[in-house]
Design a protein around this motif. Structure first.
Motif, PDB file in Angstrom:
ATOM      1  N   VAL A 184      -5.880  11.441  -9.431  1.00  0.00           N
ATOM      2  CA  VAL A 184      -4.809  10.467  -9.658  1.00  0.00           C
ATOM      3  C   VAL A 184      -3.462  11.113  -9.340  1.00  0.00           C
ATOM      4  O   VAL A 184      -2.599  10.491  -8.716  1.00  0.00           O
ATOM      5  CB  VAL A 184      -4.858   9.903 -11.091  1.00  0.00           C
ATOM      6  CG1 VAL A 184      -3.624   9.068 -11.394  1.00  0.00           C
ATOM      7  CG2 VAL A 184      -6.130   9.072 -11.283  1.00  0.00           C
ATOM      8  N   GLU A 185      -3.279  12.358  -9.744  1.00  0.00           N
ATOM      9  CA  GLU A 185      -2.038  13.059  -9.400  1.00  0.00           C
ATOM     10  C   GLU A 185      -1.857  13.111  -7.889  1.00  0.00           C
ATOM     11  O   GLU A 185      -0.767  12.831  -7.376  1.00  0.00           O
ATOM     12  CB  GLU A 185      -2.043  14.472  -9.968  1.00  0.00           C
ATOM     13  CG  GLU A 185      -0.793  15.243  -9.592  1.00  0.00           C
ATOM     14  CD  GLU A 185      -0.749  16.648 -10.139  1.00  0.00           C
ATOM     15  OE1 GLU A 185      -0.025  17.462  -9.539  1.00  0.00           O
ATOM     16  OE2 GLU A 185      -1.408  16.938 -11.160  1.00  0.00           O
ATOM     17  N   THR A 186      -2.902  13.445  -7.167  1.00  0.00           N
ATOM     18  CA  THR A 186      -2.827  13.506  -5.711  1.00  0.00           C
ATOM     19  C   THR A 186      -2.517  12.137  -5.125  1.00  0.00           C
ATOM     20  O   THR A 186      -1.687  12.015  -4.209  1.00  0.00           O
ATOM     21  CB  THR A 186      -4.143  14.058  -5.129  1.00  0.00           C
ATOM     22  OG1 THR A 186      -4.336  15.386  -5.632  1.00  0.00           O
ATOM     23  CG2 THR A 186      -4.120  14.082  -3.609  1.00  0.00           C
ATOM     24  N   ASP A 195       0.755  11.451  -2.882  1.00  0.00           N
ATOM     25  CA  ASP A 195       0.609  10.922  -1.525  1.00  0.00           C
ATOM     26  C   ASP A 195       1.286   9.557  -1.367  1.00  0.00           C
ATOM     27  O   ASP A 195       1.709   9.202  -0.261  1.00  0.00           O
ATOM     28  CB  ASP A 195      -0.869  10.807  -1.151  1.00  0.00           C
ATOM     29  CG  ASP A 195      -1.536  12.169  -0.994  1.00  0.00           C
ATOM     30  OD1 ASP A 195      -0.819  13.199  -0.927  1.00  0.00           O
ATOM     31  OD2 ASP A 195      -2.784  12.200  -0.957  1.00  0.00           O
ATOM     32  N   ALA A 196       1.409   8.805  -2.449  1.00  0.00           N
ATOM     33  CA  ALA A 196       2.034   7.486  -2.388  1.00  0.00           C
ATOM     34  C   ALA A 196       3.531   7.570  -2.092  1.00  0.00           C
ATOM     35  O   ALA A 196       4.136   6.581  -1.660  1.00  0.00           O
ATOM     36  CB  ALA A 196       1.801   6.722  -3.693  1.00  0.00           C
ATOM     37  N   LEU A 197       4.127   8.729  -2.279  1.00  0.00           N
ATOM     38  CA  LEU A 197       5.551   8.881  -1.974  1.00  0.00           C
ATOM     39  C   LEU A 197       5.852   8.487  -0.532  1.00  0.00           C
ATOM     40  O   LEU A 197       6.840   7.800  -0.266  1.00  0.00           O
ATOM     41  CB  LEU A 197       6.005  10.318  -2.235  1.00  0.00           C
ATOM     42  CG  LEU A 197       7.449  10.643  -1.854  1.00  0.00           C
ATOM     43  CD1 LEU A 197       8.431   9.752  -2.605  1.00  0.00           C
ATOM     44  CD2 LEU A 197       7.731  12.113  -2.098  1.00  0.00           C
ATOM     45  N   ALA A 241      -3.725   0.630  -3.617  1.00  0.00           N
ATOM     46  CA  ALA A 241      -4.387   1.905  -3.889  1.00  0.00           C
ATOM     47  C   ALA A 241      -4.659   2.072  -5.382  1.00  0.00           C
ATOM     48  O   ALA A 241      -5.729   2.543  -5.784  1.00  0.00           O
ATOM     49  CB  ALA A 241      -3.547   3.064  -3.362  1.00  0.00           C
ATOM     50  N   LEU A 242      -3.699   1.683  -6.221  1.00  0.00           N
ATOM     51  CA  LEU A 242      -3.899   1.774  -7.668  1.00  0.00           C
ATOM     52  C   LEU A 242      -4.983   0.811  -8.139  1.00  0.00           C
ATOM     53  O   LEU A 242      -5.793   1.154  -8.999  1.00  0.00           O
ATOM     54  CB  LEU A 242      -2.590   1.501  -8.411  1.00  0.00           C
ATOM     55  CG  LEU A 242      -1.561   2.610  -8.344  1.00  0.00           C
ATOM     56  CD1 LEU A 242      -0.251   2.159  -8.981  1.00  0.00           C
ATOM     57  CD2 LEU A 242      -2.076   3.871  -9.027  1.00  0.00           C
ATOM     58  N   HIS A 288       6.630  -5.322  -2.961  1.00  0.00           N
ATOM     59  CA  HIS A 288       6.071  -4.038  -3.384  1.00  0.00           C
ATOM     60  C   HIS A 288       4.749  -4.244  -4.124  1.00  0.00           C
ATOM     61  O   HIS A 288       3.781  -3.515  -3.894  1.00  0.00           O
ATOM     62  CB  HIS A 288       7.076  -3.297  -4.270  1.00  0.00           C
ATOM     63  CG  HIS A 288       6.572  -1.997  -4.767  1.00  0.00           C
ATOM     64  ND1 HIS A 288       6.443  -0.883  -3.967  1.00  0.00           N
ATOM     65  CD2 HIS A 288       6.133  -1.628  -6.005  1.00  0.00           C
ATOM     66  CE1 HIS A 288       5.962   0.121  -4.690  1.00  0.00           C
ATOM     67  NE2 HIS A 288       5.763  -0.307  -5.919  1.00  0.00           N
ATOM     68  N   LEU A 289       4.703  -5.216  -4.998  1.00  0.00           N
ATOM     69  CA  LEU A 289       3.474  -5.500  -5.750  1.00  0.00           C
ATOM     70  C   LEU A 289       2.329  -5.949  -4.853  1.00  0.00           C
ATOM     71  O   LEU A 289       1.164  -5.851  -5.226  1.00  0.00           O
ATOM     72  CB  LEU A 289       3.745  -6.550  -6.825  1.00  0.00           C
ATOM     73  CG  LEU A 289       4.536  -6.062  -8.031  1.00  0.00           C
ATOM     74  CD1 LEU A 289       4.960  -7.228  -8.903  1.00  0.00           C
ATOM     75  CD2 LEU A 289       3.727  -5.039  -8.825  1.00  0.00           C
ATOM     76  N   GLN A 290       2.664  -6.429  -3.679  1.00  0.00           N
ATOM     77  CA  GLN A 290       1.647  -6.860  -2.709  1.00  0.00           C
ATOM     78  C   GLN A 290       1.377  -5.781  -1.655  1.00  0.00           C
ATOM     79  O   GLN A 290       0.620  -6.006  -0.722  1.00  0.00           O
ATOM     80  CB  GLN A 290       2.104  -8.152  -2.019  1.00  0.00           C
ATOM     81  CG  GLN A 290       2.257  -9.307  -2.964  1.00  0.00           C
ATOM     82  CD  GLN A 290       2.967 -10.503  -2.346  1.00  0.00           C
ATOM     83  OE1 GLN A 290       3.565 -10.406  -1.274  1.00  0.00           O
ATOM     84  NE2 GLN A 290       2.917 -11.618  -3.036  1.00  0.00           N
ATOM     85  N   GLY A 291       1.969  -4.602  -1.841  1.00  0.00           N
ATOM     86  CA  GLY A 291       1.905  -3.562  -0.828  1.00  0.00           C
ATOM     87  C   GLY A 291       0.772  -2.565  -1.005  1.00  0.00           C
ATOM     88  O   GLY A 291      -0.127  -2.718  -1.836  1.00  0.00           O
ATOM     89  N   ARG A 292       0.867  -1.514  -0.237  1.00  0.00           N
ATOM     90  CA  ARG A 292      -0.205  -0.515  -0.144  1.00  0.00           C
ATOM     91  C   ARG A 292      -0.338   0.346  -1.393  1.00  0.00           C
ATOM     92  O   ARG A 292      -1.446   0.767  -1.737  1.00  0.00           O
ATOM     93  CB  ARG A 292       0.021   0.349   1.094  1.00  0.00           C
ATOM     94  CG  ARG A 292      -0.151  -0.474   2.381  1.00  0.00           C
ATOM     95  CD  ARG A 292       0.324   0.233   3.629  1.00  0.00           C
ATOM     96  NE  ARG A 292      -0.367   1.489   3.850  1.00  0.00           N
ATOM     97  CZ  ARG A 292       0.053   2.414   4.701  1.00  0.00           C
ATOM     98  NH1 ARG A 292       1.149   2.233   5.405  1.00  0.00           N
ATOM     99  NH2 ARG A 292      -0.616   3.547   4.856  1.00  0.00           N
ATOM    100  N   ILE A 293       0.757   0.634  -2.078  1.00  0.00           N
ATOM    101  CA  ILE A 293       0.665   1.455  -3.291  1.00  0.00           C
ATOM    102  C   ILE A 293      -0.080   0.690  -4.380  1.00  0.00           C
ATOM    103  O   ILE A 293      -0.980   1.232  -5.028  1.00  0.00           O
ATOM    104  CB  ILE A 293       2.059   1.901  -3.771  1.00  0.00           C
ATOM    105  CG1 ILE A 293       2.710   2.811  -2.725  1.00  0.00           C
ATOM    106  CG2 ILE A 293       1.960   2.617  -5.116  1.00  0.00           C
ATOM    107  CD1 ILE A 293       4.163   3.136  -2.993  1.00  0.00           C
ATOM    108  N   ALA A 294       0.294  -0.559  -4.584  1.00  0.00           N
ATOM    109  CA  ALA A 294      -0.391  -1.381  -5.586  1.00  0.00           C
ATOM    110  C   ALA A 294      -1.864  -1.524  -5.236  1.00  0.00           C
ATOM    111  O   ALA A 294      -2.734  -1.475  -6.116  1.00  0.00           O
ATOM    112  CB  ALA A 294       0.276  -2.748  -5.695  1.00  0.00           C
TER     113      ALA A 294
END
Length: 98
Positions: free
Chosen positions: A19-21, A25-27, A72-73, A64-70
């Protein structure tokens, strides 16, 4: 930068490093989002993580909520997290940035 999101993420102990990684990486993904003004990932303890980010307007927050970071989570929640991330909208009252 008047609105934001605060997410609390609880990792299963055996997946804390992954999860840390994922968050580190999400940065790069956050840097690619024009609508994300600021983005911070942090660790509270061995298994508890968080993300705080800000946006100029509601459209940016929604994108943002519809993006790649969300995404991935959400994907990680099935195996690496104890439960889905607790994501809450916030209003930014004051900020100091460089």
């Amino acid at each position: 930068m008047t609105i934001g999101l605060l997410a609390r993420i609880e990792a299963k102990p055996e997946y804390a490093d992954e999860v840390e990684t994922l968050l580190r990486d999400a940065l790069q993904l956050a840097r690619e989002e024009d609508h994300t003004v600021t983005w911070f990932a942090f660790r509270l303890d061995a298994t508890t993580f968080g993300v705080f980010d800000t946006f100029a307007d509601e459209q940016g927050r929604t994108r943002h909520l519809q993006g790649r970071i969300a995404a991935a989570l959400t994907e990680a929640a099935g195996t690496m997290l104890t439960s889905p991330p607790d994501i809450r909208p916030v209003d930014v009252l004051a900020a100091k940035l460089p």
